[in-house]
Design a protein around this motif. Structure first.
Motif, PDB file in Angstrom:
ATOM      1  N   VAL A 171      21.329  -6.984   4.489  1.00  0.00           N
ATOM      2  CA  VAL A 171      21.529  -8.045   5.492  1.00  0.00           C
ATOM      3  C   VAL A 171      22.039  -9.318   4.823  1.00  0.00           C
ATOM      4  O   VAL A 171      23.067  -9.879   5.210  1.00  0.00           O
ATOM      5  CB  VAL A 171      20.215  -8.312   6.245  1.00  0.00           C
ATOM      6  CG1 VAL A 171      20.406  -9.428   7.264  1.00  0.00           C
ATOM      7  CG2 VAL A 171      19.745  -7.028   6.928  1.00  0.00           C
ATOM      8  N   THR A 172      21.340  -9.753   3.793  1.00  0.00           N
ATOM      9  CA  THR A 172      21.693 -11.038   3.179  1.00  0.00           C
ATOM     10  C   THR A 172      22.733 -10.874   2.071  1.00  0.00           C
ATOM     11  O   THR A 172      23.299 -11.873   1.619  1.00  0.00           O
ATOM     12  CB  THR A 172      20.444 -11.692   2.575  1.00  0.00           C
ATOM     13  OG1 THR A 172      19.955 -10.842   1.533  1.00  0.00           O
ATOM     14  CG2 THR A 172      19.356 -11.878   3.624  1.00  0.00           C
ATOM     15  N   HIS A 173      22.949  -9.649   1.643  1.00  0.00           N
ATOM     16  CA  HIS A 173      23.893  -9.348   0.556  1.00  0.00           C
ATOM     17  C   HIS A 173      23.526 -10.061  -0.723  1.00  0.00           C
ATOM     18  O   HIS A 173      24.377 -10.365  -1.548  1.00  0.00           O
ATOM     19  CB  HIS A 173      25.338  -9.696   0.967  1.00  0.00           C
ATOM     20  CG  HIS A 173      25.774  -8.950   2.184  1.00  0.00           C
ATOM     21  ND1 HIS A 173      26.021  -7.588   2.192  1.00  0.00           N
ATOM     22  CD2 HIS A 173      25.980  -9.374   3.466  1.00  0.00           C
ATOM     23  CE1 HIS A 173      26.368  -7.204   3.407  1.00  0.00           C
ATOM     24  NE2 HIS A 173      26.340  -8.273   4.225  1.00  0.00           N
ATOM     25  N   ARG A 174      22.257 -10.354  -0.876  1.00  0.00           N
ATOM     26  CA  ARG A 174      21.819 -10.990  -2.110  1.00  0.00           C
ATOM     27  C   ARG A 174      21.193  -9.929  -3.017  1.00  0.00           C
ATOM     28  O   ARG A 174      20.795  -8.852  -2.565  1.00  0.00           O
ATOM     29  CB  ARG A 174      20.787 -12.075  -1.804  1.00  0.00           C
ATOM     30  CG  ARG A 174      21.441 -13.296  -1.163  1.00  0.00           C
ATOM     31  CD  ARG A 174      20.512 -14.477  -1.143  1.00  0.00           C
ATOM     32  NE  ARG A 174      19.380 -14.280  -0.258  1.00  0.00           N
ATOM     33  CZ  ARG A 174      18.608 -15.277   0.176  1.00  0.00           C
ATOM     34  NH1 ARG A 174      18.859 -16.509  -0.196  1.00  0.00           N
ATOM     35  NH2 ARG A 174      17.597 -15.034   0.964  1.00  0.00           N
ATOM     36  N   ASP A 175      21.141 -10.292  -4.313  1.00  0.00           N
ATOM     37  CA  ASP A 175      20.579  -9.354  -5.273  1.00  0.00           C
ATOM     38  C   ASP A 175      19.127  -9.030  -4.897  1.00  0.00           C
ATOM     39  O   ASP A 175      18.378  -9.912  -4.466  1.00  0.00           O
ATOM     40  CB  ASP A 175      20.610  -9.955  -6.685  1.00  0.00           C
ATOM     41  CG  ASP A 175      22.001  -9.856  -7.288  1.00  0.00           C
ATOM     42  OD1 ASP A 175      22.872  -9.229  -6.641  1.00  0.00           O
ATOM     43  OD2 ASP A 175      22.211 -10.403  -8.375  1.00  0.00           O
ATOM     44  N   GLN A 176      18.811  -7.806  -5.132  1.00  0.00           N
ATOM     45  CA  GLN A 176      17.479  -7.338  -4.739  1.00  0.00           C
ATOM     46  C   GLN A 176      16.964  -6.363  -5.812  1.00  0.00           C
ATOM     47  O   GLN A 176      17.749  -5.544  -6.314  1.00  0.00           O
ATOM     48  CB  GLN A 176      17.572  -6.615  -3.397  1.00  0.00           C
ATOM     49  CG  GLN A 176      16.262  -6.251  -2.780  1.00  0.00           C
ATOM     50  CD  GLN A 176      16.459  -5.489  -1.475  1.00  0.00           C
ATOM     51  OE1 GLN A 176      17.149  -4.479  -1.441  1.00  0.00           O
ATOM     52  NE2 GLN A 176      15.873  -6.010  -0.402  1.00  0.00           N
ATOM     53  N   ALA A 177      15.713  -6.524  -6.175  1.00  0.00           N
ATOM     54  CA  ALA A 177      15.089  -5.546  -7.080  1.00  0.00           C
ATOM     55  C   ALA A 177      14.407  -4.500  -6.217  1.00  0.00           C
ATOM     56  O   ALA A 177      13.687  -4.836  -5.276  1.00  0.00           O
ATOM     57  CB  ALA A 177      14.080  -6.230  -7.984  1.00  0.00           C
ATOM     58  N   GLN A 178      14.686  -3.240  -6.527  1.00  0.00           N
ATOM     59  CA  GLN A 178      14.114  -2.147  -5.733  1.00  0.00           C
ATOM     60  C   GLN A 178      13.240  -1.298  -6.655  1.00  0.00           C
ATOM     61  O   GLN A 178      13.705  -0.809  -7.679  1.00  0.00           O
ATOM     62  CB  GLN A 178      15.238  -1.294  -5.136  1.00  0.00           C
ATOM     63  CG  GLN A 178      16.133  -2.091  -4.209  1.00  0.00           C
ATOM     64  CD  GLN A 178      17.410  -1.327  -3.849  1.00  0.00           C
ATOM     65  OE1 GLN A 178      17.793  -0.416  -4.571  1.00  0.00           O
ATOM     66  NE2 GLN A 178      18.033  -1.731  -2.772  1.00  0.00           N
ATOM     67  N   VAL A 179      11.989  -1.191  -6.267  1.00  0.00           N
ATOM     68  CA  VAL A 179      11.043  -0.414  -7.066  1.00  0.00           C
ATOM     69  C   VAL A 179      10.709   0.863  -6.284  1.00  0.00           C
ATOM     70  O   VAL A 179      10.151   0.800  -5.190  1.00  0.00           O
ATOM     71  CB  VAL A 179       9.752  -1.222  -7.349  1.00  0.00           C
ATOM     72  CG1 VAL A 179       8.777  -0.390  -8.174  1.00  0.00           C
ATOM     73  CG2 VAL A 179      10.095  -2.509  -8.071  1.00  0.00           C
ATOM     74  N   PHE A 180      11.095   1.972  -6.855  1.00  0.00           N
ATOM     75  CA  PHE A 180      10.802   3.273  -6.240  1.00  0.00           C
ATOM     76  C   PHE A 180       9.569   3.845  -6.946  1.00  0.00           C
ATOM     77  O   PHE A 180       9.536   3.891  -8.173  1.00  0.00           O
ATOM     78  CB  PHE A 180      11.973   4.241  -6.409  1.00  0.00           C
ATOM     79  CG  PHE A 180      13.254   3.727  -5.832  1.00  0.00           C
ATOM     80  CD1 PHE A 180      13.620   4.035  -4.534  1.00  0.00           C
ATOM     81  CD2 PHE A 180      14.092   2.924  -6.586  1.00  0.00           C
ATOM     82  CE1 PHE A 180      14.801   3.557  -4.004  1.00  0.00           C
ATOM     83  CE2 PHE A 180      15.274   2.445  -6.053  1.00  0.00           C
ATOM     84  CZ  PHE A 180      15.639   2.742  -4.755  1.00  0.00           C
ATOM     85  N   ALA A 181       8.621   4.260  -6.176  1.00  0.00           N
ATOM     86  CA  ALA A 181       7.423   4.852  -6.785  1.00  0.00           C
ATOM     87  C   ALA A 181       7.048   6.106  -6.011  1.00  0.00           C
ATOM     88  O   ALA A 181       7.319   6.229  -4.815  1.00  0.00           O
ATOM     89  CB  ALA A 181       6.264   3.859  -6.776  1.00  0.00           C
TER      90      ALA A 181
END
Lengths: 650, 289
Positions: free
Chosen positions: A240-250
């Motif tokens: 949505v915001t097209h900003r950098d995002q950290a994604q944590v998959f667990a």
């Protein structure tokens, strides 16, 4: 002798027979009816007897008492009572104690762990050594370690056992048993290996100790547990915001027969408030994935991430996993090429997630290249290539990354490729024609990714901590760039590089493994600091520093100051499905190793079983009961004088 | 079996003069009463007291001594011998039954009384007075006495206290009160006996026990049924139980003996197998067993 435990508690179900037995007793009493002048005196006499002898009622019901005792003893015998710490036969005994992560499982409400039980069992084993026997203590986790050499002093042996602690690593008892066997092999007399474990081992290979008795003592009881069995941190973009995002998959796995309701919380090192949190319901005996996202600040890059499930459970060690705040979602790629218009450049330039740097091969030594960058070199194989992952395209003949590059061949036909390799996922090389190639001669042939008959055209030249791919032809001399598989290949190596970048350049590190840290060329020593590890110096060579095996999960920081200042954060996790499965397990022993009593099942673990003796006691009770019921009827024991007394007085 | 056959009656005849009755009844009779009275048999002197009958002053003694002395004579009264026979069901046990032994004893004592020209009365008791027969007098009344005894059929429970109190209340004048029973009565009958003695009755307690009461040949797990109430008591009979029972029986006998001693009563204990004459001999001796 240790506490007595029941190996087959189901045998106690026989105690349910007590109820019908007692009912039968109540029902079976059929007394002969006798008419007497008055029951008044008899009632009073009974009261007198009870007042004088309170146990008389019990004596009257002696057959019932005996039958209850017999039934109870039989039930206990079926439950197979056993005590640990029976006499251990052997002149030389090696006590191997499992100290893997699962031994930290709480064993009861008192807060004791399986490690406590194991230490108690080992102490029992030490106490039951035959006079004159000696023993050694070996710790078995991921690696084997001698805690106490062969020793006759029981105090020293006990002290060695007591100082053992749980390690946050996977368990593998095979090396420890092999070490024990090796230590005992040269000794004469009877030799025995006693293994104390909970059976939850990451490497449950049968224990082998040729010619020696191996006795397995299992500790711990079944407990419910949930664990983080996989964690992966990526950078991405918010849709949505097209900003950098950290994604944590667990991945959360529930090792229980009932669902697990848990909160998964993510926090950044040094912050009190959680970065993200999710509630998760994990089905019984199943896994459930969870994705936590947050927008990292620029100063967060490289900080440690702590992922935790709450509330806690029997094994706290696997409720926590660590990660690292990834850098920006754009992958830095350095292309060193002499070609005017490289096909790689075209493919990389079209990828919006790639931050492309184009230089020549000669500039590699002078230009500042991001140490986490993917470096693609075309037409050269210079030494000391900076960055992290490397792809060398059409290297000149000669050695390159340990692979010999041979002379040119014409029109090689691609015959096979490693579709399971992450670099070749989702693509096919059918129909790709190569005009000219230089075959790659990988030692052992195991690193071959793409083959043309017996020749290798694409090889994996990775070394620990760094992924390197050699392509033995100029893609411009083939029609590969015209096919979708080339774009997919470029995308795959970029994604792989992204993954390695997120992991700090050392790949997924498991506790118990050494840390191989890629450092810039010229770095001779680094300082390492981490959980349970004081700041210390480690030497580096050839662009790598190797930190000895880390035993605790967490974030480790590696810093260097020369030739220039730099640092990298690395993460080590337990994430072991086998260790986290703390349900009862079994340890196999190779048939050749087990003489007579090397039995891996829990029900054979105890040193001494008492079932036979309890069964004998049951038989005794039954025999006594039969005698009691069939004995000669008693005659009146009242002396004649006493009986005559009332009348005589008359 | 008759209660009194001729041979037995002859043996009783030898005992009739030996029967002593320590009770006053009031009507004149052959029996010397214990109380002082107006018969011809001199008893003793005592100093004259105002109000005494002047006709009884011993003037000869006055002449000799100068002191007025009063002559006392023993009263001559007949005695009512009340045969209180326990007719409860508990006397139906034994071989021969306690009832038969009790009746024979009562008949023997009644015979002695009638032979001495005293009056005899049969009263059947159980849970109170169950049958009251008219007193009879003289040898000619013996058949009636025996019929009265024969008519007693054992049944029901025992309440000796109520029965004795009933007899005492119905007695116009005291007499000899012979209580024939096994005394298997948990009630406090001793107070009733005390009240009877206090009323002037010459009390005699005749306890009849069966052989099985004294030597219970029981063993094992039994359900003992009370002959009177039908109540069932589950007992495991062994040596200790029998000892405890005999201790209780001894306590009962000891209690009767003590009661008799305290109130100058007679206590005779007999068992069904014992010859009746032996018990009668002890009775007329007015002893305490």
């Amino acid at each position: 002798m240790g506490a007595v435990e029941l190996l087959e508690a189901r045998g106690l179900w026989l105690l349910a027979g007590l109820a019908p037995l007692i009912v039968l007793y109540i029902l079976k009493i059929r007394r002969q009816r006798v008419r007497v002048s008055s029951t008044w005196l008899w009632t009073a006499a009974q009261r007198d007897l009870l007042a004088k002898q309170p146990f008389r009622r019990l004596v009257a019901e002696l057959p019932l008492l005996l039958q209850i005792l017999a039934l109870a003893a039989l039930a206990v015998a079926l439950a197979r009572p056993a005590s640990r710490g029976g006499k251990i036969a052997g002149d030389h005994v090696a006590i191997v104690i499992d100290t893997s992560a699962s031994m930290g499982t709480a064993s009861g409400p008192s807060g004791a762990t399986r490690m406590t039980e194991a230490q108690r069992a080992a102490a029992d084993a030490i106490a039951s050594l035959e006079p004159g026997a000696d023993a050694l203590v070996i710790e078995g986790a991921k690696e084997a370690r001698v805690v106490s050499p062969l020793e006759r002093d029981l105090r020293h042996l006990r002290a060695a056992v007591e100082q053992l602690a749980v390690r946050e690593v996977e368990g593998d008892l095979a090396p420890a048993v092999a070490l024990a066997a090796d230590r005992l092999r040269t000794l004469g007399g009877r030799r025995r290996i006693v293994v104390v474990t909970d059976g939850a081992l990451a490497h449950p290979a049968p224990l082998a100790a040729a010619g020696m008795d191996v006795q397995v003592v299992t500790v711990g009881e079944a407990r419910d547990n949930a664990a983080i069995v996989r964690v992966d941190v990526r950078s991405g973009t918010d849709a949505v915001t097209h900003r950098d995002q950290a994604q944590v998959f667990a991945m959360i796995e529930n090792y229980a027969a009932r669902p697990r309701d848990a909160f998964v919380t993510l926090t950044i090192d040094g912050r009190d408030e959680p970065a993200a949190s999710r509630r998760l319901l994990v089905p019984p005996n199943d896994k459930a994935p969870v994705v936590l996202t947050f927008e990292p600040r620029r100063e967060d890059e490289g900080l440690g991430l702590r992922l935790q499930i709450a509330p806690g459970d029997a094994l706290p060690l696997d409720d926590v996993a660590y990660g690292r705040v990834p850098g920006g979602h754009k992958m830095p790629v350095t292309l060193a090429s002499t070609a005017a218009r490289s096909w790689f450049e075209r493919a990389l330039a079209s990828d919006p997630d790639v931050d492309l740097q184009t230089i020549t091969a000669a500039q590699l030594a002078t230009v500042n290249v991001d140490p986490e960058a993917l470096v693609i070199v075309e037409g050269a194989c210079p030494p000391g290539i900076p960055g992290h992952d490397v792809v060398v395209v059409a290297p000149p003949p000669g050695p390159c990354f340990g692979i010999d590059v041979g002379g040119a061949v014409e029109q090689p036909q691609l015959t096979s490729w490693e579709a399971g390799d992450p670099r070749l996922r989702f693509l096919t090389l059918d129909g790709v024609h190569v005009a000219r190639a230089t075959p790659l001669l990988a030692p052992g042939g195991g690193a071959s990714l793409v083959r043309a008959g017996t020749a290798t055209l694409v090889a994996d030249a990775s070394i620990p901590g760094r992924t390197a791919t050699l392509i033995g032809f100029d893609v411009g001399d083939s029609d590969w760039p015209l096919r979708a598989s080339f774009v997919l290949f470029v995308r795959n190596i970029v994604e792989l590089a992204k993954l390695h970048r997120a992991q700090g350049g050392a790949g997924p590190v498991r506790t118990g493994d050494p840390l191989r840290v890629a450092v810039p060329d010229g770095v001779a020593e680094v300082r390492v600091e981490g959980p349970g590890m004081p700041d210390h110096e480690v030497s580096a060579r050839g662009g790598f520093a190797v930190v000895p095996a880390v035993e605790r999960a967490g974030v480790y920081r590696v810093r260097w100051t020369a030739p220039h200042v730099g640092q990298v954060a690395l993460v080590a996790n337990l994430t072991s499905e086998r260790e986290s499965d703390v349900r009862p397990g079994s340890v196999a022993v190779e048939p050749g190793a087990a003489a007579g009593d090397a039995r891996p099942r829990r029900n054979a673990d105890a040193h001494h079983e008492w079932g036979v003796w309890v069964a004998i006691a049951a038989a005794f009770f039954l025999a006594f009961d039969v005698w009691w019921l069939t004995r000669r009827p008693r005659r009146s024991l009242v002396p004649t004088a006493d009986r005559d007394q009332p009348a005589r007085a008359a | 079996m008759t209660l009194l056959d001729p041979a037995f009656a002859r043996e009783l005849e030898a005992l009739r003069r030996r029967l002593q009755v320590r009770a006053r009844s009031g009507a004149g009779g052959d029996h010397l009463a214990k109380r002082r009275g107006g018969s011809a048999e001199f008893l003793e002197h005592r100093p004259y007291a105002p109000g005494d009958d002047l006709r009884r002053i011993d003037w000869l003694a006055f002449a000799r001594t100068g002191e007025p002395v009063f002559k006392l004579f023993r009263a001559e009264e007949d005695v009512v011998v009340r045969l209180v026979v326990d007719g409860s069901a508990s006397l139906e046990t034994g071989s021969p039954t306690k009832m038969l032994s009790a009746k024979r004893l009562a008949a023997s004592i009644g015979y002695l009384a009638l032979a001495e020209s005293e009056r005899a009365q049969v009263l059947a008791v159980g849970e109170g007075l169950t049958r009251v027969n008219e007193p009879t007098r003289g040898r000619a009344s013996l058949p009636k006495l025996l019929r009265d005894l024969d008519a007693i059929a054992p049944r029901g429970g025992t309440d000796l206290a109520r029965a004795i109190d009933g007899v005492v209340q119905r007695s116009g004048r005291p007499g000899m009160l012979v209580i024939v029973s096994d005394f298997f009565d948990p009630g406090p009958f001793d107070r009733a006996v005390v009240r009877a003695a206090a009323s002037g009755h010459d009390v005699a307690l005749v306890q009849v026990l069966a052989e099985e009461d004294i030597e219970p040949g029981l063993d094992g797990d039994l359900a003992l049924e009370d002959a009177e109430t039908g109540d069932v008591v589950e007992v495991t009979v062994d040596a200790r139980a029998i000892e405890a029972y005999l201790a209780r029986l001894r306590a009962l006998c000891d209690g009767l003996r003590a009661l008799a001693r305290r109130h100058r009563a007679t206590y005779v204990r007999t068992r069904t197998g014992e010859p009746t004459l032996a018990a009668v001999r002890r009775f007329v001796a007015r002893g305490i067993d």
